[in-house]
Design a protein around this motif. Sequence first.
Motif, PDB file in Angstrom:
ATOM      1  N   ARG A  21       0.883  -1.158   0.084  1.00  0.00           N
ATOM      2  CA  ARG A  21       0.142   0.164  -0.241  1.00  0.00           C
ATOM      3  C   ARG A  21       0.985   1.168  -0.123  1.00  0.00           C
ATOM      4  O   ARG A  21       0.272   2.442  -0.277  1.00  0.00           O
ATOM      5  N   TYR A  22       2.193   1.182   0.159  1.00  0.00           N
ATOM      6  CA  TYR A  22       3.097   2.324   0.564  1.00  0.00           C
ATOM      7  C   TYR A  22       4.141   2.218  -0.698  1.00  0.00           C
ATOM      8  O   TYR A  22       5.408   1.976  -0.200  1.00  0.00           O
ATOM      9  N   PRO A  23       4.096   2.171  -1.893  1.00  0.00           N
ATOM     10  CA  PRO A  23       5.061   1.953  -2.983  1.00  0.00           C
ATOM     11  C   PRO A  23       6.196   3.292  -2.835  1.00  0.00           C
ATOM     12  O   PRO A  23       7.214   2.991  -3.369  1.00  0.00           O
ATOM     13  N   ASP A  24       5.732   4.112  -2.201  1.00  0.00           N
ATOM     14  CA  ASP A  24       6.947   5.212  -2.054  1.00  0.00           C
ATOM     15  C   ASP A  24       7.927   5.320  -1.030  1.00  0.00           C
ATOM     16  O   ASP A  24       9.307   5.899  -0.993  1.00  0.00           O
ATOM     17  N   VAL A  25       7.646   3.996  -0.128  1.00  0.00           N
ATOM     18  CA  VAL A  25       8.652   3.671   0.880  1.00  0.00           C
ATOM     19  C   VAL A  25       9.799   2.773   0.055  1.00  0.00           C
ATOM     20  O   VAL A  25       9.619   2.065  -0.716  1.00  0.00           O
ATOM     21  N   PHE A  26      11.013   3.216   0.580  1.00  0.00           N
ATOM     22  CA  PHE A  26      12.089   2.383   0.158  1.00  0.00           C
ATOM     23  C   PHE A  26      12.261   1.057   1.108  1.00  0.00           C
ATOM     24  O   PHE A  26      12.761   1.339   2.072  1.00  0.00           O
ATOM     25  N   TYR A  27      11.867  -0.246   0.380  1.00  0.00           N
ATOM     26  CA  TYR A  27      12.188  -1.300   1.326  1.00  0.00           C
ATOM     27  C   TYR A  27      13.666  -2.244   1.054  1.00  0.00           C
ATOM     28  O   TYR A  27      14.046  -2.292  -0.061  1.00  0.00           O
ATOM     29  N   THR A  28      14.006  -2.592   2.190  1.00  0.00           N
ATOM     30  CA  THR A  28      15.212  -3.283   1.953  1.00  0.00           C
ATOM     31  C   THR A  28      14.987  -4.636   2.751  1.00  0.00           C
ATOM     32  O   THR A  28      14.406  -4.703   3.871  1.00  0.00           O
ATOM     33  N   ALA A  29      15.903  -5.548   2.409  1.00  0.00           N
ATOM     34  CA  ALA A  29      15.955  -6.834   2.973  1.00  0.00           C
ATOM     35  C   ALA A  29      17.062  -7.002   3.506  1.00  0.00           C
ATOM     36  O   ALA A  29      18.400  -6.638   2.942  1.00  0.00           O
ATOM     37  N   ILE A  30      17.154  -8.079   4.548  1.00  0.00           N
ATOM     38  CA  ILE A  30      18.622  -8.102   5.313  1.00  0.00           C
ATOM     39  C   ILE A  30      19.452  -9.487   4.399  1.00  0.00           C
ATOM     40  O   ILE A  30      20.500  -9.574   4.786  1.00  0.00           O
ATOM     41  N   SER A  31      18.680 -10.106   3.311  1.00  0.00           N
ATOM     42  CA  SER A  31      19.447 -11.219   2.924  1.00  0.00           C
ATOM     43  C   SER A  31      18.686 -11.183   1.538  1.00  0.00           C
ATOM     44  O   SER A  31      17.511 -10.918   1.292  1.00  0.00           O
TER      45      SER A  31
END
Length: 195
Positions: A25-35
């Motif tokens: 729902r929040y495509p403007d957030v930058f998402y990161t994963a730890i692996s």
Amino acid sequence: RFVQRPFVCTLHHPYEQPLTRFYERYPDVFYTAISHHQASLHPTLDLRTIHHGLDFRKYRLRTDKEGYLCFLGRIAPIKGTHLAVQAAQRAGIPLKIAGEIQPVFRSYYDTLVKPHVDGKFIEYVGEVGLEAKNQLLGGAIGTLFPIQWEEPFGLVLIESMACGTPVFAFSGGAVSEIVSDGIAGTISTSVQEMV
């Protein structure tokens, strides 16, 4: 929605569909994963992988080992503490266990771990801070990591390696991404193989 600053959200948790739907729902957030494994669980998100790091000034490489194995982590079924005990017993190498026993897992500890703790061969040292963690990991001949879940990263893996201690782990989640099998330790599929 209420501020102009960019947001970064790092996903540390196992896959949970309601959370992924919320993130979508929040495509403007930058998402990161730890692996990379963690990122693969969320194919609908535009994720970048940023592995955990360590401040190596806080960890000491030790080459003089003290002849014991260690387990560091939450004392919980998914972390496989009871399997670390089995591996140490079968290998005939003492084990030092460090970590938090959360109230929800007290019964697990009391029934599957504590009966083996004798203070000599199997020792529970409690929760440890940074200095004690350095001593524990650095003095061990190996860190046991017999996880029973899809580990999102496994910070103790790189902490152990930073102290010069190889990791003996079960495969699951990001483990094979973090541990170079045969170099930084070994990845096994059973207690017997770990032994």
